[in-house]
Design a protein around this motif. Structure first.
Motif, PDB file in Angstrom:
ATOM      1  N   THR A 173      63.548 -32.954  40.620  1.00 32.42           N
ATOM      2  CA  THR A 173      64.444 -33.968  40.060  1.00 32.42           C
ATOM      3  C   THR A 173      65.546 -34.396  41.024  1.00 32.42           C
ATOM      4  O   THR A 173      66.307 -35.311  40.709  1.00 32.42           O
ATOM      5  N   LYS A 174      65.650 -33.772  42.175  1.00 34.33           N
ATOM      6  CA  LYS A 174      66.753 -34.052  43.099  1.00 34.33           C
ATOM      7  C   LYS A 174      66.866 -35.519  43.514  1.00 34.33           C
ATOM      8  O   LYS A 174      67.976 -36.046  43.637  1.00 34.33           O
ATOM      9  N   PRO A 175      65.745 -36.245  43.747  1.00 34.57           N
ATOM     10  CA  PRO A 175      65.875 -37.657  44.152  1.00 34.57           C
ATOM     11  C   PRO A 175      66.637 -38.520  43.150  1.00 34.57           C
ATOM     12  O   PRO A 175      67.182 -39.557  43.524  1.00 34.57           O
ATOM     13  N   LEU A 176      66.693 -38.093  41.901  1.00 31.18           N
ATOM     14  CA  LEU A 176      67.392 -38.880  40.888  1.00 31.18           C
ATOM     15  C   LEU A 176      68.904 -38.894  41.112  1.00 31.18           C
ATOM     16  O   LEU A 176      69.607 -39.774  40.622  1.00 31.18           O
ATOM     17  N   GLN A 177      69.399 -37.918  41.863  1.00 31.43           N
ATOM     18  CA  GLN A 177      70.835 -37.855  42.108  1.00 31.43           C
ATOM     19  C   GLN A 177      71.313 -39.010  42.986  1.00 31.43           C
ATOM     20  O   GLN A 177      72.502 -39.315  43.021  1.00 31.43           O
ATOM     21  N   ASP A 178      70.377 -39.645  43.686  1.00 31.58           N
ATOM     22  CA  ASP A 178      70.745 -40.725  44.608  1.00 31.58           C
ATOM     23  C   ASP A 178      70.402 -42.111  44.084  1.00 31.58           C
ATOM     24  O   ASP A 178      70.393 -43.083  44.839  1.00 31.58           O
TER      25      ASP A 178
END
Length: 315
Positions: free
Chosen positions: A202-207
């Motif tokens: 899910t990390k790409p959603l932070q950007d």
């Protein structure tokens, strides 16, 4: 999209362009039961059952329901260099996966994973050795990726985010699985922008840029422990961005499967509410999840009609 393999779409397109075909398209259940028997849009030629003809209503139906799908497949064959041969042993999922690889080649090249992990992610209904056991399919995938072989080890950076853009999106749907992104024609026609970020990654959603946060955002997933747990993580990420997202809820009559069904790995936890956070769900959703846990069942994403469920929510 209807479940119609390419070789049958070729026959339906032949009916559209020529008004008749000798291809054995009635071997497909949808064509035989719906187009032939129920809607009576096609028929045998009088005195010759080896030829199938279209009636006057067929052209309008085909243009509305199937022409875009045919053109989507056809463009893939023309542009990708993959041989357009209906005799190849590619299943419909194989073909959809090949198209996904082709249209997302750059991202996949940059984040290429091992053959087993690639197989498990892209061919979700098969096991991790699926590609290795289908050499012609693996060769086609490598051809599309323009590489000689998959890496032996997984790179550390596995931050995928695939996007199926549309001209005038009315909503964004984050998909736990790749399946919707493989055949996006209907979603684009309905102004739905699809995103996939690699399941539990899910990390790409932070950007995500702020302009995307102006649209309604939904999460579409399997209603099992893994899918609902990932949703909770995604919901927290967007909450920190002051953006609330909603989960696509199965209809009351949704098809439920035993947790132990073949190829399904997600099991409910023995903790209360399976260790999920009740506050991330409405009371109706909590009750539904508790029923699934009690019956040791789950609801598969593919069994839900995303477009109809989303239209009902947005209307």
């Amino acid at each position: 999209m209807k479940h119609i393999e390419w070789k049958y779409l070729v026959g339906l397109h032949k009916l559209y362009t020529d008004g008749k075909t000798k291809l054995k398209i009635l071997n497909n259940d949808y064509i035989n039961l719906i187009l032939f028997k129920q809607k009576k849009l096609i028929r045998f030629k009088s005195g010759n059952h080896s030829i199938i003809e279209a009636n006057q209503r067929y052209t309008e139906f085909y243009k509305l329901e199937l022409l875009d799908t045919h053109n989507y497949y056809n463009t893939f064959f023309e542009q990708s260099g993959i041989e357009n041969n209906a005799k190849k042993t590619f299943t419909q999922e194989d073909l959809e996966a090949l198209m996904f690889v082709y249209y997302n080649k750059k991202e996949l090249q940059e984040k290429l994973t091992t053959v087993k992990k690639f197989s498990a992610r892209v061919f979700r209904n098969e096991n991790s050795k699926y590609l290795e056991n289908k050499p012609s399919l693996k060769t086609a995938v490598l051809q599309l990726l323009e590489v000689n072989e998959f890496p032996e080890k997984d790179p550390k950076n596995q931050q995928w985010r695939f996007v199926i853009d549309c001209d005038n999106p009315k909503a964004i749907v984050l998909c736990e699985n790749l399946d919707c992104l493989k055949i996006p024609v209907e979603y684009k026609k309905n102004n739905i922008e699809l995103w996939y970020v690699g399941g539990n990654n899910t990390k790409p959603l932070q950007d995500i840029q702020q302009d995307k946060l102006q649209l309604p955002i939904y999460y579409f997933c399997d209603w099992d422990y893994a899918g609902l747990n990932i949703y909770s993580k995604v919901k927290e990420i967007f909450h920190n961005k002051n953006k609330e997202i909603q989960i696509i809820q199965p209809p009351a009559n949704a098809k439920r499967l035993p947790v132990g069904v073949k190829h399904h790995k997600s099991k409910w936890k023995k903790e209360d509410f399976s260790g999920l956070t009740e506050g991330n769900f409405s009371q109706e959703q909590v009750d539904f999840i508790n029923q699934l846990i009690s019956d040791n069942e789950w609801v598969e994403e593919e069994s839900m009609d995303l477009i109809n469920l989303l239209d009902a929510d947005l209307s």
